[in-house]
Design a protein around this motif. Structure first.
Motif, PDB file in Angstrom:
ATOM      1  N   HIS A 215      -0.671  13.270   3.676  1.00 14.44           N
ATOM      2  CA  HIS A 215      -0.495  12.985   2.254  1.00 14.44           C
ATOM      3  C   HIS A 215       0.253  11.665   2.063  1.00 14.44           C
ATOM      4  CE1 HIS A 215       0.670  14.658  -1.970  1.00 14.44           C
ATOM      5  NE2 HIS A 215      -0.367  13.855  -2.010  1.00 14.44           N
ATOM      6  N   LEU A 216       1.334  11.487   2.837  1.00 15.79           N
ATOM      7  CA  LEU A 216       2.132  10.259   2.728  1.00 15.79           C
ATOM      8  C   LEU A 216       1.314   9.037   3.129  1.00 15.79           C
ATOM      9  CD1 LEU A 216       4.810   8.776   2.295  1.00 15.79           C
ATOM     10  CD2 LEU A 216       5.444   9.374   4.641  1.00 15.79           C
ATOM     11  N   LEU A 217       0.590   9.152   4.251  1.00 15.34           N
ATOM     12  CA  LEU A 217      -0.188   8.017   4.739  1.00 15.34           C
ATOM     13  C   LEU A 217      -1.324   7.658   3.780  1.00 15.34           C
ATOM     14  CD1 LEU A 217      -0.474   6.046   7.106  1.00 15.34           C
ATOM     15  CD2 LEU A 217      -2.046   7.670   8.171  1.00 15.34           C
ATOM     16  N   SER A 218      -1.985   8.683   3.238  1.00 10.09           N
ATOM     17  CA  SER A 218      -3.081   8.411   2.297  1.00 10.09           C
ATOM     18  C   SER A 218      -2.568   7.728   1.036  1.00 10.09           C
ATOM     19  CB  SER A 218      -3.807   9.708   1.946  1.00 10.09           C
ATOM     20  OG  SER A 218      -2.952  10.614   1.268  1.00 10.09           O
ATOM     21  N   MET A 219      -1.368   8.139   0.562  1.00 11.04           N
ATOM     22  CA  MET A 219      -0.779   7.489  -0.615  1.00 11.04           C
ATOM     23  C   MET A 219      -0.437   6.028  -0.312  1.00 11.04           C
ATOM     24  SD  MET A 219       2.699   8.458  -2.712  1.00 11.04           S
ATOM     25  CE  MET A 219       3.768   7.963  -1.362  1.00 11.04           C
ATOM     26  N   ALA A 220       0.163   5.790   0.860  1.00  8.50           N
ATOM     27  CA  ALA A 220       0.543   4.423   1.233  1.00  8.50           C
ATOM     28  C   ALA A 220      -0.686   3.524   1.350  1.00  8.50           C
ATOM     29  CB  ALA A 220       1.326   4.438   2.542  1.00  8.50           C
ATOM     30  N   ILE A 221      -1.752   4.032   1.976  1.00  7.28           N
ATOM     31  CA  ILE A 221      -2.963   3.227   2.144  1.00  7.28           C
ATOM     32  C   ILE A 221      -3.638   2.978   0.796  1.00  7.28           C
ATOM     33  CG2 ILE A 221      -5.290   3.210   3.138  1.00  7.28           C
ATOM     34  CD1 ILE A 221      -4.168   4.711   5.538  1.00  7.28           C
ATOM     35  N   ALA A 222      -3.720   4.018  -0.032  1.00  4.84           N
ATOM     36  CA  ALA A 222      -4.377   3.877  -1.337  1.00  4.84           C
ATOM     37  C   ALA A 222      -3.671   2.845  -2.198  1.00  4.84           C
ATOM     38  CB  ALA A 222      -4.431   5.227  -2.048  1.00  4.84           C
ATOM     39  N   LEU A 223      -2.342   2.953  -2.312  1.00  2.63           N
ATOM     40  CA  LEU A 223      -1.589   2.031  -3.156  1.00  2.63           C
ATOM     41  C   LEU A 223      -1.498   0.641  -2.525  1.00  2.63           C
ATOM     42  CD1 LEU A 223       1.316   4.351  -4.357  1.00  2.63           C
ATOM     43  CD2 LEU A 223      -0.591   3.505  -5.715  1.00  2.63           C
ATOM     44  N   GLY A 224      -1.275   0.590  -1.212  1.00  2.00           N
ATOM     45  CA  GLY A 224      -1.154  -0.695  -0.543  1.00  2.00           C
ATOM     46  C   GLY A 224      -2.438  -1.502  -0.585  1.00  2.00           C
ATOM     47  N   CYS A 225      -3.572  -0.844  -0.288  1.00  2.00           N
ATOM     48  CA  CYS A 225      -4.857  -1.552  -0.320  1.00  2.00           C
ATOM     49  C   CYS A 225      -5.244  -1.942  -1.746  1.00  2.00           C
ATOM     50  CB  CYS A 225      -5.950  -0.681   0.313  1.00  2.00           C
ATOM     51  SG  CYS A 225      -5.812  -0.520   2.105  1.00  2.00           S
ATOM     52  N   LEU A 226      -4.917  -1.074  -2.711  1.00  2.00           N
ATOM     53  CA  LEU A 226      -5.198  -1.410  -4.108  1.00  2.00           C
ATOM     54  C   LEU A 226      -4.413  -2.650  -4.532  1.00  2.00           C
ATOM     55  CD1 LEU A 226      -6.420  -0.821  -6.897  1.00  2.00           C
ATOM     56  CD2 LEU A 226      -4.483   0.728  -7.324  1.00  2.00           C
ATOM     57  N   GLU A 227      -3.139  -2.693  -4.162  1.00  2.00           N
ATOM     58  CA  GLU A 227      -2.314  -3.852  -4.508  1.00  2.00           C
ATOM     59  C   GLU A 227      -2.840  -5.112  -3.821  1.00  2.00           C
ATOM     60  OE1 GLU A 227       0.649  -6.168  -6.162  1.00  2.00           O
ATOM     61  OE2 GLU A 227       0.065  -4.121  -6.648  1.00  2.00           O
ATOM     62  N   TYR A 228      -3.300  -4.975  -2.584  1.00  2.00           N
ATOM     63  CA  TYR A 228      -3.878  -6.120  -1.869  1.00  2.00           C
ATOM     64  C   TYR A 228      -5.118  -6.638  -2.599  1.00  2.00           C
ATOM     65  CZ  TYR A 228      -6.265  -8.885   1.682  1.00  2.00           C
ATOM     66  OH  TYR A 228      -6.909  -9.898   2.341  1.00  2.00           O
ATOM     67  N   VAL A 229      -5.985  -5.719  -3.023  1.00  2.00           N
ATOM     68  CA  VAL A 229      -7.207  -6.102  -3.750  1.00  2.00           C
ATOM     69  C   VAL A 229      -6.846  -6.830  -5.040  1.00  2.00           C
ATOM     70  CG1 VAL A 229      -9.219  -5.224  -4.991  1.00  2.00           C
ATOM     71  CG2 VAL A 229      -8.646  -4.301  -2.744  1.00  2.00           C
ATOM     72  N   LEU A 230      -5.852  -6.293  -5.763  1.00  2.00           N
ATOM     73  CA  LEU A 230      -5.468  -6.884  -7.038  1.00  2.00           C
ATOM     74  C   LEU A 230      -4.824  -8.259  -6.862  1.00  2.00           C
ATOM     75  CD1 LEU A 230      -3.972  -3.721  -8.805  1.00  2.00           C
ATOM     76  CD2 LEU A 230      -6.132  -4.851  -9.333  1.00  2.00           C
TER      77      LEU A 230
END
Length: 517
Positions: A215-230
């Protein structure tokens, strides 16, 4: 033993004397201020940091991006850590590690070390933001509780607004490294004060053994990759770049996995149950819009002043400072009205006033400076708190205990997410719409080529007084004419963006009637 020294085990935080409540709250609010001001403190000094670290123009943006990514991950995670470590130890550890990472930023020897320490700074500082919201609402009741959203709302918008000003002044007077070193003494005071005075709950260390790492890793990847895209999307032409495509795909897959673990995990890192309350959901949407407008407008003004007017970091900082003056008076007004006036009316007035402030900047010209930006920024500061205070009140007053911590984390996440989306969006608009206006200027000049040639000839004639080389004078005249066209194109793009943002705030008024009274 006096009441002020009674241990938390025998006295509920809600029963503490008012003086002790405000002491605890002041320590935590100041820690939150440190974390939030560091988001934008490098905004006006990026050129100095870039030169000091010999970094490239694409690399220097990661000084901001790394901080935002790490902070986005920590904000929703902080509710779980607060229960596991207690507010006291989480806040003191966050302040101490934030201070150490600030020292690391100041001593950075290259861009890679700076990015690492900035990420650590954002991750540790991010825990302080939602924690103070939850603790403030848990400790205070009645009229005192009505002050909490006003005070924290002012800190939330004043800190990132003052960031460029403080960074610009410090960089001009001392050196860019001191924008990080100035955190040392305040950070030590906050960490020490947290250990000595914050006794509001107990730790449950057994929770650390039950962390759902997926759960923690999926949240970190989802938010981190989203921020990278933005952040990187505008520079890399969005989905035409393979790295953006891969990051977006990872973000989507990780987000789906995050939702699955949120609903079915026995020990979820983040609980989404606060979204069952429709008013909380609307408050989060308001915070998303406010975050978009707040961070985007704070970002656009320094960009305009730097690119069009060639202002230095100090001049940019003093220009945007006036927003804080309006916010101060707005905070006092919002605190007085929140318990007496319908929250829906307050937020409707706030959204309308913020839209007005944005509309006042839709007539910007290449000659705008501090004087012309004064009133639009004052109006923005006066109305922003009327957006934030009622939305905080809507979001958190219905929750208690652990649910309050999760609600605070999700609510604060929405503001930062709105800011990340806002900066990425306006960057894209600025790039695309500048090209559109430049193309239109090109079409117009094609129809009136004789006039353009006359202007260029006149410029070449004036420059001819400075150089005997006619060809060189003509070349310089064409360069000046092209620069003027580029400046006008960029200025018109700024006007378009402020206009769209104004309409966006007016569109948000549609949600107001659906909120609970």
């Amino acid at each position: 033993m006096s009441a002020t020294l009674t241990p938390a085990a025998t006295l509920s935080p809600a029963d503490y004397p008012t003086s002790r409540k405000f002491l605890i709250f002041s320590i935590m609010a100041f820690g939150m201020f440190l974390a939030l001001i560091d988001i934008q403190i490098v905004a006006a000094s990026l050129n100095d940091v870039q030169a000091g670290l010999s970094a490239g123009p694409d690399e220097i943006s990661w000084v901001q991006t790394s901080y935002l990514i790490a902070e986005l991950v920590m904000i929703p995670f902080s509710a779980f850590l607060t229960q596991a470590l207690s507010t006291r130890w989480l806040f003191s550890a966050s302040a101490a590690l934030f201070t150490l990472s600030s020292i690391g930023c100041g001593f950075s020897w290259n861009i890679e070390s700076m990015i690492f320490f900035r990420a650590l700074q954002g991750f540790t500082g991010g825990a302080m933001v939602p924690t103070v919201f939850a603790t403030g609402f848990a400790m205070f009741q009645g009229k005192q509780q009505a002050l909490i959203p006003a005070i924290l709302g002012m800190v939330s918008v004043l800190a990132p607004t003052l960031g460029p000003t403080v960074g610009g002044v410090v960089t001009q007077l001392l050196d860019w490294r001191w924008i990080f070193f100035i955190n040392i003494l305040p950070g030590i005071l906050v960490a020490t004060g947290a250990v000595l005075f914050i006794h509001v709950d107990k730790a449950d260390f057994s929770m650390l053994k039950r962390i759902d790492w997926v759960h923690l890793l999926s949240m970190a990847i989802a938010l981190g990759c989203l921020e990278y895209v933005l952040e990187e999307g505008p520079r890399k032409n969005w989905f035409s770049d393979p790295q953006i495509q891969i990051s977006a795909w990872f973000s989507l897959v990780a987000f789906v996995l995050f939702l699955e673990r949120s609903f079915y995990s026995k020990n979820p890192i983040v609980r989404l149950t606060p979204f069952r309350d429709p008013t909380f959901t609307f408050a989060c949407l308001f915070n998303l819009v406010v975050g978009f407008g707040l961070y985007a407008s704070t970002y656009l003004t320094p960009v305009f002043l730097g690119r069009i007017r060639d202002f230095n970091s100090l001049e940019i900082g003093t220009t945007v400072f006036v927003v804080g003056v309006g916010q101060f008076f707005s905070t006092i007004l919002a605190a007085r009205l929140i318990g007496r006036v319908d929250r829906r009316l307050l937020i409707a007035v706030g959204l309308s006033g913020f839209a007005l402030s944005l509309w006042l900047t839709t007539t910007v010209t290449p000659f705008w400076g501090s004087d012309q930006f004064f009133w639009p920024q004052v109006v923005r500061g006066l109305f922003i708190m009327l957006c934030i205070v009622p939305s905080v009140n809507m979001a958190l007053t219905a929750f208690q205990g652990p649910e309050l911590r999760y609600a605070s984390g999700l609510f604060n996440l929405m503001r930062n997410l709105g800011g990340a989306i806002g900066i990425a969006t306006v960057n894209t608009w600025l790039q695309d719409w500048t090209q559109v206006h430049a193309a239109r200027f090109g079409e117009s000049l094609g129809h009136y080529g004789d006039t353009a040639q006359e202007v260029i000839g006149s410029l070449a004639q004036r420059i001819g007084h400075l150089t005997p080389d006619t060809a060189q004078a003509l070349l310089m005249a064409k360069g000046l004419f092209g620069a003027k066209v580029a400046a006008q194109s960029l200025t018109l793009a700024f006007n378009d963006i402020f206009q769209v943002m104004a309409w966006m705030f007016l569109a948000a008024l549609v949600m107001v009637p659906f909120c609970r009274k």
